[in-house]
Design a protein around this motif. Structure first.
Motif, PDB file in Angstrom:
ATOM      1  N   VAL A   1       0.705  -1.029   0.310  1.00  0.00           N
ATOM      2  CA  VAL A   1      -0.327  -0.337   0.515  1.00  0.00           C
ATOM      3  C   VAL A   1       0.452   1.179   0.155  1.00  0.00           C
ATOM      4  O   VAL A   1       0.460   2.326  -0.653  1.00  0.00           O
ATOM      5  N   ASP A   2       2.000   1.222   1.587  1.00  0.00           N
ATOM      6  CA  ASP A   2       2.858   2.320   1.225  1.00  0.00           C
ATOM      7  C   ASP A   2       3.323   2.596   0.265  1.00  0.00           C
ATOM      8  O   ASP A   2       4.429   1.548   0.439  1.00  0.00           O
TER       9      ASP A   2
ATOM     10  N   SER B   1       4.430   8.781   1.319  1.00  0.00           N
ATOM     11  CA  SER B   1       3.582   8.405   0.680  1.00  0.00           C
ATOM     12  C   SER B   1       2.151   7.592   0.934  1.00  0.00           C
ATOM     13  O   SER B   1       2.794   6.162   0.719  1.00  0.00           O
ATOM     14  N   ASN B   2       1.340   7.973   2.047  1.00  0.00           N
ATOM     15  CA  ASN B   2       0.542   6.971   2.122  1.00  0.00           C
ATOM     16  C   ASN B   2      -0.413   6.507   0.812  1.00  0.00           C
ATOM     17  O   ASN B   2      -0.983   7.210  -0.120  1.00  0.00           O
ATOM     18  N   PHE B   3      -0.544   4.882   0.971  1.00  0.00           N
ATOM     19  CA  PHE B   3      -1.333   4.623  -0.141  1.00  0.00           C
ATOM     20  C   PHE B   3      -0.202   4.791  -1.187  1.00  0.00           C
ATOM     21  O   PHE B   3      -0.756   4.843  -2.547  1.00  0.00           O
ATOM     22  N   GLY B   4       0.746   5.528  -1.584  1.00  0.00           N
ATOM     23  CA  GLY B   4       1.841   6.043  -2.672  1.00  0.00           C
ATOM     24  C   GLY B   4       2.431   5.059  -3.377  1.00  0.00           C
ATOM     25  O   GLY B   4       2.533   5.084  -4.979  1.00  0.00           O
ATOM     26  N   LYS B   5       1.746   3.751  -3.329  1.00  0.00           N
ATOM     27  CA  LYS B   5       2.397   2.478  -4.099  1.00  0.00           C
ATOM     28  C   LYS B   5       1.352   1.825  -3.597  1.00  0.00           C
ATOM     29  O   LYS B   5       1.802   0.285  -3.711  1.00  0.00           O
ATOM     30  N   LEU B   6       0.180   1.476  -4.559  1.00  0.00           N
ATOM     31  CA  LEU B   6      -0.810   0.811  -3.774  1.00  0.00           C
ATOM     32  C   LEU B   6      -1.094  -0.028  -4.661  1.00  0.00           C
ATOM     33  O   LEU B   6      -1.256   0.199  -6.393  1.00  0.00           O
ATOM     34  N   ALA B   7      -0.692  -1.445  -4.660  1.00  0.00           N
ATOM     35  CA  ALA B   7      -0.482  -2.531  -5.502  1.00  0.00           C
ATOM     36  C   ALA B   7      -2.491  -3.198  -6.311  1.00  0.00           C
ATOM     37  O   ALA B   7      -3.306  -2.939  -5.281  1.00  0.00           O
ATOM     38  N   GLU B   8      -2.238  -3.643  -7.490  1.00  0.00           N
ATOM     39  CA  GLU B   8      -3.627  -3.584  -8.265  1.00  0.00           C
ATOM     40  C   GLU B   8      -4.396  -5.124  -7.139  1.00  0.00           C
ATOM     41  O   GLU B   8      -5.367  -5.150  -7.013  1.00  0.00           O
TER      42      GLU B   8
ATOM     43  N   ALA C   1      -4.152  -5.945  -3.759  1.00  0.00           N
ATOM     44  CA  ALA C   1      -3.974  -5.127  -2.355  1.00  0.00           C
ATOM     45  C   ALA C   1      -5.326  -6.104  -1.847  1.00  0.00           C
ATOM     46  O   ALA C   1      -6.460  -6.416  -2.548  1.00  0.00           O
ATOM     47  N   SER C   2      -5.125  -6.693  -0.868  1.00  0.00           N
ATOM     48  CA  SER C   2      -5.798  -7.756  -0.199  1.00  0.00           C
ATOM     49  C   SER C   2      -6.720  -6.522   0.443  1.00  0.00           C
ATOM     50  O   SER C   2      -6.509  -5.324   1.344  1.00  0.00           O
ATOM     51  N   PRO C   3      -7.895  -6.412   1.301  1.00  0.00           N
ATOM     52  CA  PRO C   3      -9.007  -6.348   2.104  1.00  0.00           C
ATOM     53  C   PRO C   3      -7.783  -5.661   3.438  1.00  0.00           C
ATOM     54  O   PRO C   3      -8.536  -4.528   3.663  1.00  0.00           O
ATOM     55  N   ALA C   4      -7.048  -6.998   3.503  1.00  0.00           N
ATOM     56  CA  ALA C   4      -6.375  -6.673   4.783  1.00  0.00           C
ATOM     57  C   ALA C   4      -5.153  -5.653   4.804  1.00  0.00           C
ATOM     58  O   ALA C   4      -5.034  -4.666   5.502  1.00  0.00           O
ATOM     59  N   ASP C   5      -4.905  -5.288   3.293  1.00  0.00           N
ATOM     60  CA  ASP C   5      -4.015  -3.997   3.181  1.00  0.00           C
ATOM     61  C   ASP C   5      -4.544  -2.929   3.304  1.00  0.00           C
ATOM     62  O   ASP C   5      -3.931  -2.391   3.488  1.00  0.00           O
ATOM     63  N   LEU C   6      -5.539  -2.910   2.958  1.00  0.00           N
ATOM     64  CA  LEU C   6      -6.367  -1.228   2.633  1.00  0.00           C
ATOM     65  C   LEU C   6      -7.208  -1.182   4.425  1.00  0.00           C
ATOM     66  O   LEU C   6      -6.347  -0.434   4.253  1.00  0.00           O
ATOM     67  N   ALA C   7      -6.548  -2.468   4.891  1.00  0.00           N
ATOM     68  CA  ALA C   7      -7.367  -1.864   5.849  1.00  0.00           C
ATOM     69  C   ALA C   7      -5.717  -1.303   7.090  1.00  0.00           C
ATOM     70  O   ALA C   7      -5.656  -0.108   7.946  1.00  0.00           O
ATOM     71  N   ALA C   8      -4.605  -2.125   6.956  1.00  0.00           N
ATOM     72  CA  ALA C   8      -3.738  -1.842   7.757  1.00  0.00           C
ATOM     73  C   ALA C   8      -3.093  -0.030   7.060  1.00  0.00           C
ATOM     74  O   ALA C   8      -2.237   0.572   7.558  1.00  0.00           O
TER      75      ALA C   8
ATOM     76  N   ALA D   1      -5.284   2.330   5.829  1.00  0.00           N
ATOM     77  CA  ALA D   1      -6.018   2.867   6.312  1.00  0.00           C
ATOM     78  C   ALA D   1      -5.463   3.085   7.856  1.00  0.00           C
ATOM     79  O   ALA D   1      -5.784   4.958   8.022  1.00  0.00           O
ATOM     80  N   VAL D   2      -5.410   1.973   8.359  1.00  0.00           N
ATOM     81  CA  VAL D   2      -4.753   3.215  10.191  1.00  0.00           C
ATOM     82  C   VAL D   2      -3.644   3.582  10.086  1.00  0.00           C
ATOM     83  O   VAL D   2      -3.369   4.282  10.793  1.00  0.00           O
ATOM     84  N   ASN D   3      -3.056   3.275   9.108  1.00  0.00           N
ATOM     85  CA  ASN D   3      -1.228   3.479   8.963  1.00  0.00           C
ATOM     86  C   ASN D   3      -1.388   5.482   8.942  1.00  0.00           C
ATOM     87  O   ASN D   3      -0.998   6.273   9.568  1.00  0.00           O
ATOM     88  N   LEU D   4      -2.484   5.435   7.866  1.00  0.00           N
ATOM     89  CA  LEU D   4      -2.646   6.664   7.633  1.00  0.00           C
ATOM     90  C   LEU D   4      -2.429   8.148   8.325  1.00  0.00           C
ATOM     91  O   LEU D   4      -2.357   9.018   8.769  1.00  0.00           O
ATOM     92  N   VAL D   5      -3.884   7.465   9.391  1.00  0.00           N
ATOM     93  CA  VAL D   5      -4.583   8.437  10.329  1.00  0.00           C
ATOM     94  C   VAL D   5      -3.490   7.932  11.533  1.00  0.00           C
ATOM     95  O   VAL D   5      -3.525   9.516  11.894  1.00  0.00           O
TER      96      VAL D   5
END
Length: 278
Positions: free
Chosen positions: A161-162, A183-190, A192-199, A201-205
């Motif tokens: 993700v990041d 960069s948060n979400f600056g390396k988002l893989a195609e 990426a699993s739901p768990a990756d996305l949740a992680a 989002a947590v990191n961004l906040v």
């Protein structure tokens, strides 16, 4: 005893302080409607602790939902405490600190400077908090319940993700750790699993709030940060703020029962004469 009740935007917290100032027990319930949540939580708290109305000397309300209450609750003298004062007093009491930057990480985030003399200054606030995490995850992974997101994010891989400093700088400056987020979400893989996305989002906040604590400390010359609110219960919170501690030399404290700081502080404000009538 005195009951301190924090009626927040998404949860209601209750703490009972005994005559010596020690807490009896703590209860948190999800708040769909603040008034309904208040009375439901109060009834449950009294039942679980085998309390009668005669056992309660005073009820002290705080939080965004406190304004909905206009009269004494069940005939028990009911008062209000300013939310910022309550959060600050609760944070200082739980952490054992005499002063510091108090960060309340709930639905949004508030930044306060406080000391034990009762001086509390609201420095700034941010719309980034637990509500942000819930909204992002509702859209990305179909979950908005805090507990579900916490559990899912533990299995996520931030490398999916990041974008990190290591990814963009083979020889970074000495002040930049290679694993820091560039960069948060600056390396988002195609893939990426739901768990990756949740992680992610947590990191961004957490990192957004962390950066704001550094700036807030500079504005009030504080070197200690006391973290409170529901976001402190994320497993990723402590390691994130430890990294900020290493980078900026700021001491971060997540006290035990940090989620209940504002409810505890409401009761403490009453003991200090800092509450007011309805």
């Amino acid at each position: 005893m005195i009951l301190g009740i924090d009626i927040g935007g998404s949860t209601t917290k209750i703490v009972g302080l005994q005559e010596d100032g020690s807490p009896l027990s703590m209860l948190r319930v999800r708040a769909g409607d603040q008034v309904t949540s208040l009375f439901g939580a109060l009834g449950r708290y009294m039942t679980e602790n085998k309390l009668a109305l005669e056992d309660i000397r005073r009820i002290v309300l705080t939080g965004v939902g406190a304004d909905f209450v206009k009269q004494d609750i069940y005939g028990v003298p009911t008062r209000k405490a300013d939310e910022f004062n309550a959060t600050a007093m609760g944070a200082l009491a739980l952490s054992g600190q005499e002063s510091g930057l108090v960060v309340s990480m709930g639905t949004g985030t508030a930044f306060l400077y406080a000391d034990v003399s009762g001086h509390v200054r609201h420095l700034c606030g941010s719309g980034i908090g637990g509500g942000t995490l819930g909204g992002l995850c509702k859209k990305m992974v179909g979950m908005e319940r805090f507990g579900q997101i916490k559990k899912l994010a533990l299995d996520g891989d931030l490398h999916q993700v990041d974008l990190t400093i290591r990814d963009i700088a083979p020889d970074p400056a000495s002040t930049l750790h290679p694993d820091m987020t560039a960069s948060n979400f600056g390396k988002l893989a195609e893939d990426a699993s739901p768990a990756d996305l949740a992680a992610g989002a947590v990191n961004l906040v957490l990192q957004a709030i962390g950066t704001m604590t550094v700036l807030a400390c500079q504005s009030c010359q504080a070197s200690t940060v006391i973290l409170t609110g529901s976001v402190t219960t994320l497993d990723q919170a402590e390691p994130n703020f430890r990294l900020f501690e290493q980078l900026y030399g700021i001491h971060y404290i997540i006290p035990e029962n940090a989620t209940f700081a504002t409810a505890i502080g409401a009761a403490l404000c009453s003991l200090k004469g800092m509450d007011k009538s309805l």
